[in-house]
Motif scaffolding. Structure first.
Motif, PDB file in Angstrom:
ATOM      1  N   GLU A  99      26.596   8.542  11.529  1.00 12.11           N
ATOM      2  CA  GLU A  99      25.615   9.566  11.179  1.00 12.11           C
ATOM      3  C   GLU A  99      25.477   9.665   9.662  1.00 12.11           C
ATOM      4  O   GLU A  99      25.730  10.703   9.053  1.00 12.11           O
ATOM      5  N   GLY A 100      25.072   8.571   9.048  1.00 11.24           N
ATOM      6  CA  GLY A 100      24.976   8.501   7.599  1.00 11.24           C
ATOM      7  C   GLY A 100      25.698   7.267   7.096  1.00 11.24           C
ATOM      8  O   GLY A 100      25.941   6.315   7.834  1.00 11.24           O
ATOM      9  N   ASP A 101      26.050   7.274   5.831  1.00  9.27           N
ATOM     10  CA  ASP A 101      26.709   6.120   5.211  1.00  9.27           C
ATOM     11  C   ASP A 101      28.096   6.534   4.737  1.00  9.27           C
ATOM     12  O   ASP A 101      28.257   7.104   3.662  1.00  9.27           O
ATOM     13  N   LEU A 213      12.540   9.347   4.286  1.00  9.28           N
ATOM     14  CA  LEU A 213      11.417   8.579   4.816  1.00  9.28           C
ATOM     15  C   LEU A 213      10.145   8.877   4.018  1.00  9.28           C
ATOM     16  O   LEU A 213       9.357   7.963   3.724  1.00  9.28           O
ATOM     17  N   GLU A 214       9.940  10.132   3.661  1.00  9.26           N
ATOM     18  CA  GLU A 214       8.772  10.492   2.850  1.00  9.26           C
ATOM     19  C   GLU A 214       8.830   9.824   1.485  1.00  9.26           C
ATOM     20  O   GLU A 214       7.813   9.309   0.983  1.00  9.26           O
ATOM     21  N   ALA A 215      10.030   9.801   0.877  1.00  5.55           N
ATOM     22  CA  ALA A 215      10.182   9.140  -0.420  1.00  5.55           C
ATOM     23  C   ALA A 215       9.901   7.646  -0.320  1.00  5.55           C
ATOM     24  O   ALA A 215       9.245   7.059  -1.196  1.00  5.55           O
ATOM     25  N   LEU A 216      10.374   7.020   0.745  1.00  2.97           N
ATOM     26  CA  LEU A 216      10.102   5.595   0.959  1.00  2.97           C
ATOM     27  C   LEU A 216       8.603   5.341   1.129  1.00  2.97           C
ATOM     28  O   LEU A 216       8.058   4.380   0.578  1.00  2.97           O
ATOM     29  N   TYR A 217       7.967   6.197   1.898  1.00  5.95           N
ATOM     30  CA  TYR A 217       6.533   6.029   2.149  1.00  5.95           C
ATOM     31  C   TYR A 217       5.737   6.133   0.849  1.00  5.95           C
ATOM     32  O   TYR A 217       4.856   5.304   0.569  1.00  5.95           O
ATOM     33  N   MET A 287      21.037   8.180  12.086  1.00  8.84           N
ATOM     34  CA  MET A 287      20.327   8.526  10.862  1.00  8.84           C
ATOM     35  C   MET A 287      20.760   7.602   9.730  1.00  8.84           C
ATOM     36  O   MET A 287      21.874   7.079   9.722  1.00  8.84           O
ATOM     37  N   ARG A 288      19.849   7.388   8.792  1.00 11.10           N
ATOM     38  CA  ARG A 288      20.123   6.531   7.642  1.00 11.10           C
ATOM     39  C   ARG A 288      19.908   7.323   6.369  1.00 11.10           C
ATOM     40  O   ARG A 288      19.094   8.245   6.303  1.00 11.10           O
ATOM     41  N   THR A 289      20.638   6.930   5.334  1.00  8.10           N
ATOM     42  CA  THR A 289      20.421   7.471   3.997  1.00  8.10           C
ATOM     43  C   THR A 289      19.309   6.678   3.326  1.00  8.10           C
ATOM     44  O   THR A 289      18.872   5.630   3.827  1.00  8.10           O
ATOM     45  N   LEU A 290      18.876   7.154   2.163  1.00 10.67           N
ATOM     46  CA  LEU A 290      17.851   6.424   1.426  1.00 10.67           C
ATOM     47  C   LEU A 290      18.317   5.003   1.118  1.00 10.67           C
ATOM     48  O   LEU A 290      17.561   4.037   1.279  1.00 10.67           O
ATOM     49  N   GLY A 291      19.567   4.871   0.677  1.00  5.89           N
ATOM     50  CA  GLY A 291      20.083   3.544   0.368  1.00  5.89           C
ATOM     51  C   GLY A 291      20.108   2.637   1.578  1.00  5.89           C
ATOM     52  O   GLY A 291      19.792   1.437   1.483  1.00  5.89           O
ATOM     53  N   GLN A 292      20.463   3.173   2.722  1.00  8.72           N
ATOM     54  CA  GLN A 292      20.476   2.364   3.935  1.00  8.72           C
ATOM     55  C   GLN A 292      19.066   1.963   4.354  1.00  8.72           C
ATOM     56  O   GLN A 292      18.848   0.838   4.800  1.00  8.72           O
ATOM     57  N   PHE A 293      18.110   2.878   4.219  1.00  5.50           N
ATOM     58  CA  PHE A 293      16.722   2.519   4.519  1.00  5.50           C
ATOM     59  C   PHE A 293      16.232   1.407   3.586  1.00  5.50           C
ATOM     60  O   PHE A 293      15.513   0.496   4.010  1.00  5.50           O
ATOM     61  N   LEU A 294      16.607   1.485   2.329  1.00  5.02           N
ATOM     62  CA  LEU A 294      16.203   0.439   1.387  1.00  5.02           C
ATOM     63  C   LEU A 294      16.776  -0.912   1.794  1.00  5.02           C
ATOM     64  O   LEU A 294      16.096  -1.946   1.675  1.00  5.02           O
TER      65      LEU A 294
END
Length: 303
Positions: A99-101, A213-217, A287-294
């Motif tokens: 549930e995260g990194d 997700l919004e930041a990535l978008y 769920m993923r963190t911003l770094g994991q989504f990247l």
């Protein structure tokens, strides 16, 4: 889904285990049917109770403390005598560990503890399917890239099931309409990098990853990133929730769960990334963190 994958009643379990495989015991620890006696309270030993208490409190910890605590809990569980409670604790900790990194080393210790416990206490199949603990371990191995020395037919069957699920996801296609009335078809998005995200308003980990997700978008939409966020809830729940937040990526509804079933979604949040050729290149089991989504998007060539 409506059975809990995590330790609180607000996160989801695998749909293949829905109502049949996991229930929440009185102490708040996940309890598969082969460990559960109806209306019977779990009796923790003096060694087990402090571990159970810490597992219940993991979500309240800062991420760095949670990582250290999770790793130590895995080691502590490993030292317990082989009892049904030990398996309860090992499965519950594994459910929370993604549930995260919290670091690969932490996940490895969690997986090793779960594997060792299953080696001590093999679990029978459930209606011809691998039992929940083997699926949990298989997901850690396949998607979180941990190692295991467990050589059990149940684990091999679980790994084969995940492989079959991924083949179905690769072929999956759908058409849904977003909240603004625009229609989206997955197969018509070739040339784009597509992140399909399954979520729900009631799911805290889903809500936690939405700002990322919004930041990535906002960062990548001009480079061809499309995010399709799919909820199986009704419009009356989703529309007010989205209206209260700054969410600009497309949000769509799947109240009949046809797309959820198409993607074999049995726990949320869950995300899938397709590259510009339409190939499924990465996915998350939680769920993923911003770094994991990247990192996921990097596998689709987006950096």
């Amino acid at each position: 889904m409506n059975v809990v994958r995590r330790l609180s009643s607000i996160n989801v379990a695998r749909a293949t285990l829905l109502f049949a495989s996991l229930c929440i015991c009185a102490a708040g620890i996940l309890c598969p049917p082969y460990l559960h006696a109806q209306k019977q309270e779990i009796i923790w030993s003096a060694q087990e109770k402090p571990i159970a208490d810490q597992i219940r409190g993991l979500r309240q910890l800062p991420d760095d403390v949670r990582a250290r605590t999770t790793k130590q809990l895995a080691l502590d569980i490993r030292q317990l005598p082989a009892t049904p409670n030990k398996l309860r604790l090992a499965v519950s900790l594994a459910n929370l560990s993604t549930e995260g990194d919290f670091g690969h080393d932490t996940l490895q210790e969690v997986a090793t503890t779960l594997a060792d416990t299953l080696r001590q206490q093999p679990v029978p199949d459930e209606k011809g399917q691998p039992a929940a603990p083997y699926l949990e371990l298989a997901q850690l191995v396949r998607y979180e890239h941990v190692q295991t020395t467990l050589d059990a037919p149940q684990l091999k069957a679980a790994m084969a099931q995940l492989e079959a699920d991924d083949q179905l996801r690769q072929k999956a296609d759908f058409t849904l309409t977003d909240l603004q009335g625009k229609t989206w078809t997955l197969s018509e998005l070739r040339g784009k990098v597509v992140l399909v995200n399954f979520w729900a308003t009631w799911c805290p980990p889903c809500r936690k990853e939405m700002p990322d997700l919004e930041a990535l978008y906002n960062r990548f939409k001009d480079q061809g990133l499309v995010i399709l966020a799919i909820s199986d809830e009704e419009l009356g729940k989703v529309q007010p929730f989205i209206s209260e937040r700054t969410i600009t990526y497309p949000v769509m509804l799947d109240p009949g769960r046809k797309v959820n079933e198409l993607f074999q979604v049995d726990g949320i949040p869950k995300s899938f990334v397709y590259n510009r050729e339409g190939k499924l290149v990465s996915q998350s089991i939680d769920m993923r963190t911003l770094g994991q989504f990247l990192q996921m998007l990097a596998q689709a060539g987006m950096q």
